[in-house]
Enzyme design. Structure first.
Site, short mmCIF file in Angstrom:
data_model
loop_
_atom_site.label_atom_id
_atom_site.label_comp_id
_atom_site.label_asym_id
_atom_site.label_seq_id
_atom_site.Cartn_x
_atom_site.Cartn_y
_atom_site.Cartn_z
NE ARG A 124 -3.92 -2.49 2.25
CZ ARG A 124 -4.96 -2.60 2.10
NH1 ARG A 124 -5.55 -1.03 2.99
NH2 ARG A 124 -5.49 -3.53 2.33
CB SER A 126 -20.21 -14.44 11.21
OG SER A 126 -19.12 -13.13 10.59
CB SER A 166 -18.43 -0.36 2.64
OG SER A 166 -16.88 -1.23 2.41
CG HIS A 168 -20.38 1.46 4.66
ND1 HIS A 168 -19.48 2.38 4.27
CD2 HIS A 168 -19.26 0.36 5.23
CE1 HIS A 168 -18.20 1.52 4.69
NE2 HIS A 168 -17.85 0.63 4.63
CB THR A 206 -18.53 4.30 11.68
OG1 THR A 206 -17.44 5.33 12.26
CG2 THR A 206 -19.05 5.24 10.21
CE LYS A 210 -16.93 3.45 7.41
NZ LYS A 210 -15.17 4.17 7.12
CB THR A 265 -9.00 3.41 24.81
OG1 THR A 265 -8.27 4.10 24.41
CG2 THR A 265 -10.72 3.40 24.65
CB THR A 266 -7.60 8.14 26.22
OG1 THR A 266 -6.65 7.66 26.82
CG2 THR A 266 -8.17 9.51 26.37
C1 LIG Z 1 -18.17 -2.36 7.47
C2 LIG Z 1 -17.50 -1.60 8.29
N1 LIG Z 1 -17.49 -1.50 9.86
C3 LIG Z 1 -16.65 -1.02 10.75
C4 LIG Z 1 -15.84 0.12 10.05
C5 LIG Z 1 -14.77 0.69 10.94
O1 LIG Z 1 -14.87 1.85 10.83
P1 LIG Z 1 -14.81 3.09 11.89
O2 LIG Z 1 -13.65 3.78 10.26
O3 LIG Z 1 -15.35 4.09 11.93
O4 LIG Z 1 -13.52 2.21 12.72
C6 LIG Z 1 -15.95 0.18 7.90
C7 LIG Z 1 -14.95 0.94 7.63
O5 LIG Z 1 -14.44 0.88 6.86
C8 LIG Z 1 -16.55 -1.03 8.01
O6 LIG Z 1 -16.82 -0.74 6.25
#
Ligand SMILES: Cc1ncc(COP(=O)(O)O)c(C=O)c1O
Length: 410
Positions: free
Chosen positions: A20, A134, A186, A214, A242, A245, A274-275
């Site tokens: 990458r 899953s 995604s 997403h 999240t 995005k 964690t903080t």
């Molecule tokens: C389906 C899915 N879940 C969770 C995440 C993680 O989210 P974040 O980018 O907020 O860490 C992503 C990130 O691309 C994602 O595509």
């Protein structure tokens, strides 16, 4: 010796085309989707693959809320949530998130990745003898959490409700079970059959855990996601999302019953040790969510522009991968090296920034571009993108279709 082992692995990545390279890209505040390339004399490019799906990272009310929070509380939270890091804005943000998803409570984590990883790890350990089901294409953060929990797991074929039913039926009804899936995948831009999945899960007495990363902000009433759009939020036991995005900043969360959220808050090491997120981030996320709850403009523009982009790509003979029914438009290249070369040409010749999506994000042989328009892209930029991809595909002898073959797709 250690360096040599790692060098060898890096070399293998280079040889397979999976190494990458980060493109240094300075986004220009107030001019989204434009960015500058500092390594190329600050030349301007149009960004076509940002997860800032609605441009909220540059929205005036979000920026103002962030400035205000810094001035009021300072730059950092100063500790974990338990040790001094729970400033007042957290309470407001978690209440807003719970309200958004029509749940009793919500809990904010520093990232979406962390919220999946840490919650699943904790939940699957807390439920005795739990089996997790899953989807095969679930995100790495979900897989990490499930693997770290170490219990029994079953992977059902992507979006295959019948396969899920068979797997669920092979366990006693009273054994604890969790079904984990995403609403929009995604890399392919396809949707889960949420209604059918929650129905079968409930039939077999399973909890449902839905990653709406997403979808939030962009689908459903008030932008609450696809489960809300379909009217089955009450059948989803845990919504995960999240704020990195469509909401435009950073941070993850879960929303569920008060008891479940309290259990994760109290037992989850990935949350406890964690903080806490800084006040500016929490204040900005709150402003963004409150805006998206009560304004349809960004959502409407995203879906209108997506239709325009689909149509323009089709007219240029560029095929969007067939599963896509959302704002994510994947375009297959099918080779890691070619995908990189095509991305370089798009950037250097056409001023188009499209990051190549290579393995392990997608299977080898299905390397692709993942294009998404935002409310901020103009029709002229959409047309320019289509002709730039067309020229690039011709240059590398990649297949283009007849418009007539693609018309049905839009
Ligand atoms: C389906 C899915 N879940 C969770 C995440 C993680 O989210 P974040 O980018 O907020 O860490 C992503 C990130 O691309 C994602 O595509």
């Amino acid at each position: 010796m250690y360096q040599a082992i790692l060098q060898e692995q890096l070399e293998a990545l280079r040889l397979s085309g999976q190494y990458r390279h980060f493109t240094t890209l300075n986004r220009v505040c107030g001019r989204y989707p434009m960015a500058r390339l500092p390594e190329k004399n600050d030349s301007e490019v149009v960004v076509w693959c940002s997860n800032d799906y609605l441009g909220m990272s540059q929205h005036p009310s979000v920026r103002a809320a962030m400035h205000e929070a810094v001035d009021q509380y300072g730059a950092g939270a100063g500790g974990s949530r338990n040790i001094g890091g729970t400033h007042q804005l957290f309470d407001r943000l978690e209440t807003a998130l719970a309200d958004w998803h029509d749940k009793e409570a919500a809990l904010v984590f520093p990232t979406g990745f962390g919220s999946n990883d840490a919650t699943l790890q904790c939940l699957l350990r807390a439920l005795p003898d739990c089996v997790v089901f899953s989807d095969a294409l679930n995100h790495a953060s979900i897989i990490n959490g499930i693997r770290a929990a170490g219990g029994e797991r079953q992977v059902f074929r992507h979006n295959d409700v019948e396969h899920l039913r068979q797997l669920l039926a092979s366990y006693p009804l009273e054994r604890p079970k969790v079904v984990v899936f995403e609403s929009i995948y995604s890399m392919d831009g396809d949707r889960a059959p949420i209604v059918e999945i929650v129905k079968v899960a409930k039939q077999y007495n399973a909890l449902t855990y839905l990653d709406e990363v997403h979808a939030v902000g962009m689908y459903g009433p008030r932008g609450a996601g696809l489960a809300a759009e379909l009217g089955v939020l009450d059948q989803v036991d845990i919504v995960q999302g999240t704020m990195a995005k469509a909401i435009g900043i950073i941070g993850g969360y879960i929303a569920s019953t008060s008891t479940l959220v309290d259990a994760i808050r109290s037992l989850c090491t990935g949350f406890i040790f964690t903080t806490a997120l800084p006040p500016a981030v929490v204040g900005g996320c709150l402003a963004s969510i409150e805006h998206l709850k009560y304004h349809e403009g960004e959502r409407q523009a995203l879906h209108d522009k997506t239709r325009q982009l689909r149509d323009c790509l089709a007219r240029a003979g560029i095929e969007v991968m067939p599963g896509s029914t959302t704002h994510v438009l994947p375009i297959l290249v099918g080779d890691g090296h070619l995908c990189k070369l095509a991305a370089e040409r798009l950037l250097n010749v056409h001023g188009v920034y499209l990051q190549p999506i290579n393995a392990p994000s997608v299977p080898v042989g299905s390397e692709r571009f993942r294009v998404n328009v935002t409310p901020n892209h103009s029709l002229q930029q959409i047309e320019h993108l289509a002709s730039a991809i067309q020229e690039t595909f011709r240059h590398f002898d990649l297949p283009l279709a007849e418009y007539s073959l693609l018309r049905g797709v839009a």
